[in-house]
Design an enzyme around this catalytic site. Structure first.
Site, PDB file in Angstrom:
ATOM      1  N   HIS A   1      12.862  15.120  -7.408  1.00 19.34           N
ATOM      2  CA  HIS A   1      11.718  15.548  -8.226  1.00 19.34           C
ATOM      3  C   HIS A   1      10.974  14.331  -8.788  1.00 19.34           C
ATOM      4  CE1 HIS A   1       9.609  17.968 -11.371  1.00 19.34           C
ATOM      5  NE2 HIS A   1       9.771  16.859 -12.061  1.00 19.34           N
ATOM      6  N   GLU A   2      11.711  13.369  -9.334  1.00 17.70           N
ATOM      7  CA  GLU A   2      11.071  12.195  -9.931  1.00 17.70           C
ATOM      8  C   GLU A   2      10.402  11.317  -8.879  1.00 17.70           C
ATOM      9  OE1 GLU A   2      10.713  11.977 -13.118  1.00 17.70           O
ATOM     10  OE2 GLU A   2      11.932  13.758 -13.419  1.00 17.70           O
TER      11      GLU A   2
ATOM     12  N   HIS B   1       7.033  12.751  -7.944  1.00 19.57           N
ATOM     13  CA  HIS B   1       5.951  12.392  -8.863  1.00 19.57           C
ATOM     14  C   HIS B   1       5.289  11.080  -8.434  1.00 19.57           C
ATOM     15  CE1 HIS B   1       5.859  15.412 -11.984  1.00 19.57           C
ATOM     16  NE2 HIS B   1       7.149  15.288 -12.251  1.00 19.57           N
TER      17      HIS B   1
ATOM     18  N   GLU C   1       4.107  19.726 -12.178  1.00 20.54           N
ATOM     19  CA  GLU C   1       5.565  19.826 -12.211  1.00 20.54           C
ATOM     20  C   GLU C   1       6.078  20.753 -11.110  1.00 20.54           C
ATOM     21  OE1 GLU C   1       7.722  18.111 -13.981  1.00 20.54           O
ATOM     22  OE2 GLU C   1       6.054  16.993 -14.847  1.00 20.54           O
TER      23      GLU C   1
END
Length: 365
Positions: free
Chosen positions: A287-288, A291, A352
């Site tokens: 997920h990070e 980004h 997100e």
């Protein structure tokens, strides 16, 4: 204020990315300037992070420690190193440096610093228009109204032209998001955010220089293994292969992890204690990393500043039309809340959710 948050274990939230609320700007100019001219000091680091956030932040609830769940990973410092694959695009970096004390501000940070001045100018302008109108004699007011009625088409044409300029600016700055292909506004160039990423990286390294785990620590090696596996499994994606992933594991109890746009991966040991196994850690880091790969920092900053610039027009109108300052303050508060709930929060959730989807794809591969 709700674009990017970091939560601690007690559930307390602190704001990271200031998106335009009036009360967020009281100390912003001083904080932004000190972060530029006093970067090596701890106070400058704290103030900088309150001024701008350029990376996705993570919060997860604690569960059983990683070492208890999967002893085969040898989380203790005496454990054996995991197997390394040379194909991983991962760099081990223990050195740090600080930026020069005097340097030109990257464009996004410059606009963050001048935004309070822009809002103050809009308030002063609107209030001046209101006071000017109140001071006009009744006969001159009527003459002004009559002139406006006669030239209403010219006024309408001018306002419409301004609207067309904003629309053209928006559509000429649209780009496709990597991987997902979603159209998004991108005002700031990638080079600006590289500079901003380096500034934040320097400050993190200065703050945590005594807490960085060595590469021989088994906890560091677990993170290296997970990030390397994610990088290797997704090297067919150009944006993943283009970044040099640099790992930093911080001996800090906070449950947190983030990846800067330039590929600097920071993981706190509190997160390693909170996740149940390496699969949860893979989902979180996926997920990070998403980004950073999707360039959400530049996208978020671009939209926020575009909306803030538009809001200056409405802010001037509010202070010009409202008969008293108290009503203008209420009107300004209502405007900021409308922007927050209609644009800022939904857009943050969109980013997100996109990072969730792409991050899960990274981890699944």
């Amino acid at each position: 204020r709700n674009g990017c948050r970091r939560l601690d274990l007690s559930g307390n939230a602190r704001n990271w990315f200031l998106t335009g609320n009036p009360d967020s700007y009281r100390n912003l100019i001083g904080k932004g300037l000190r972060c530029l001219f006093d970067a090596p000091h701890t106070s400058g680091q704290e103030e900088y992070r309150n001024a701008v956030c350029i990376s996705g932040r993570l919060c997860s609830q604690p569960s059983q420690p990683l070492g208890e769940k999967i002893p085969s990973l040898q989380i203790s410092s005496a454990g054996q190193p995991p197997h390394h694959f040379p194909a991983w695009n991962v760099q081990i970096n223990r050195s740090f440096h600080t930026s020069p004390s005097l340097q030109a501000a990257p464009v996004p940070l410059f606009w963050i610093i001048v935004k309070p001045a822009q809002k103050l100018f809009a308030i002063i302008l609107g209030r001046s228009i209101r006071n000017w109108w109140k001071a006009l004699p009744p006969n001159k007011r009527e003459l002004f109204k009559e002139s406006a009625r006669k030239n209403k088409w010219k006024i309408l044409l001018g306002v419409s032209s301004l609207g067309v300029v904003f629309i053209m600016f928006y559509f000429t700055h649209l780009e496709e998001t990597p991987i997902t292909g979603r159209a998004r506004l991108l005002v700031f160039g990638k080079e600006h955010f590289r500079e901003l990423s380096q500034m934040e990286y320097d400050m993190w390294m200065e703050q945590f220089k005594s807490q960085m785990l060595p590469e021989t620590d088994a906890r560091y090696q677990v993170v290296e293994r997970v990030v390397g596996h994610l990088s290797e499994s997704n090297k067919d994606i150009p944006q993943v292969a283009a970044l040099q992933w640099v790992i930093h594991v911080v001996d800090e109890p906070g449950v947190n992890a983030f990846v800067l746009p330039n590929g600097q991966v920071f993981v706190f040991t509190g997160l390693l204690d909170a996740v149940s196994d390496i699969h949860q850690l893979s989902f979180i880091l996926g997920h990070e990393i998403a980004h950073a790969v999707l360039e959400h920092a530049a996208e978020k900053a671009s939209l926020v500043h575009f909306l803030d610039f538009l809001s200056l027009i409405f802010l001037t109108m509010i202070w010009a039309i409202c008969p008293r300052d108290s009503l203008a303050v209420v009107g300004q508060w209502i405007q900021s809340k409308l922007q927050e709930f209609m644009f800022d929060r939904p857009y943050s959730r969109t980013l997100e959710a996109e990072a969730d989807k792409v991050g899960l794809q990274f981890a699944a591969k």
